[in-house]
Design a protein around this motif. Sequence first.
Motif, short mmCIF file in Angstrom:
data_model
loop_
_atom_site.label_atom_id
_atom_site.label_comp_id
_atom_site.label_asym_id
_atom_site.label_seq_id
_atom_site.Cartn_x
_atom_site.Cartn_y
_atom_site.Cartn_z
N THR A 184 2.31 -1.37 2.27
CA THR A 184 2.84 -2.50 3.01
C THR A 184 2.76 -2.26 4.51
O THR A 184 2.40 -3.16 5.28
N ALA A 185 3.09 -1.05 4.94
CA ALA A 185 3.06 -0.72 6.36
C ALA A 185 1.65 -0.86 6.93
O ALA A 185 1.46 -1.32 8.06
N ARG A 186 0.65 -0.46 6.17
CA ARG A 186 -0.72 -0.58 6.65
C ARG A 186 -1.11 -2.05 6.80
O ARG A 186 -1.82 -2.42 7.75
N ILE A 187 -0.69 -2.89 5.88
CA ILE A 187 -0.97 -4.32 5.99
C ILE A 187 -0.28 -4.88 7.24
O ILE A 187 -0.86 -5.68 7.99
N LEU A 188 0.96 -4.46 7.48
CA LEU A 188 1.69 -4.93 8.67
C LEU A 188 1.05 -4.42 9.95
O LEU A 188 1.22 -5.03 11.02
N ALA A 189 0.31 -3.34 9.87
CA ALA A 189 -0.42 -2.85 11.05
C ALA A 189 -1.60 -3.76 11.38
O ALA A 189 -2.17 -3.64 12.47
N GLY A 190 -1.95 -4.65 10.47
CA GLY A 190 -3.00 -5.63 10.75
C GLY A 190 -4.29 -5.42 10.01
O GLY A 190 -5.30 -6.06 10.33
N PRO A 192 -6.72 -5.59 6.53
CA PRO A 192 -6.83 -6.54 5.42
C PRO A 192 -6.13 -6.04 4.16
O PRO A 192 -6.13 -4.85 3.86
N ASP A 193 -5.53 -6.99 3.46
CA ASP A 193 -4.94 -6.70 2.16
C ASP A 193 -6.06 -6.87 1.13
O ASP A 193 -6.48 -7.99 0.84
N GLU A 194 -6.56 -5.77 0.62
CA GLU A 194 -7.73 -5.80 -0.25
C GLU A 194 -7.39 -5.87 -1.73
O GLU A 194 -8.27 -5.80 -2.57
N ARG A 195 -6.10 -6.02 -2.06
CA ARG A 195 -5.73 -6.10 -3.47
C ARG A 195 -6.19 -7.43 -4.06
O ARG A 195 -6.09 -8.48 -3.42
N GLU A 196 -6.65 -7.39 -5.27
CA GLU A 196 -7.14 -8.59 -5.93
C GLU A 196 -6.02 -9.62 -6.08
O GLU A 196 -4.95 -9.33 -6.60
#
Length: 273
Positions: A184-190, A192-196
């Motif tokens: 979650t923190a990496r997504i909040l860093a900006g 892409p959310d690569e989960r299907e």
Amino acid sequence: MPQLPAPGYPDDVRARLETDAKAIIARYPGSRSALLPLLHLVQSEEGHVTRTGMQFCADMLDLTTAEVTAVATFYTMYRRKPSGDYQVGVCTNTLCAVMGGDAIFETLQEHLGVGNNGTTDDGKITLEHIECNAACDFAPVVMVNWEFFDNQTPDSAKRLVDDLRAGAQVSPTRGAPLCTFKETARILAGFPDEREGAVEAGGSAGPASLIGLRLAKGETPPARVVHPRGEAHDTEPAHDPSPSEHLSSHDAPQDTSASDPEHPAGPTAEEGE
């Protein structure tokens, strides 16, 4: 005692983080504006913002560690100590509290054996009480890594944390599938959310919250007459109010002694008349 300088990241970790940090910094005309996403980036590495992480941010942005620390300690989304894979937040703001949020929070503290901001021994759950999450239509609300679990009860909340600790698949009421706090923190860093299916997943506010949006778009709600208290209104058939209607006569403007001195609130007749 003065603290020793923060230890650095291993060379391979620092090289990887520097590549990511440079990509983040390039998005901003002023480099120091990248501090918030950089703090999320270092949080995604260790699960909380460490002294090493803050030193890294300072180095990348040419800031002092004091400037970085001031920001990292201001925002509650940045953890200052090791925390669980799943941040379970129970809203205890006014509406959620009266709808059962306080009872949920007390139940989970007892069930998990931790206090506020405490983490279970297995490192799975960190429990915290949180302020309003703008989901009052679905109160009481529990969030897991910032994903919504609506209309919770003490029993459903206990099942939720038990499933998380057992590694069972848990689906939020609305929004993207769950991932770990580091992800979650990496997504909040900006990044892409690569989960299907994560990007396509959606979720909307409830009907009451959307009334203002509909009015802003020019939609007109159906008229509803609100009779003065005590006045008969046999001509209006009984019906359940729609989401676009006032849910209570208290929501409608009323003449009061403050707004209309000629019609003070309360009975005006002399006793015995």
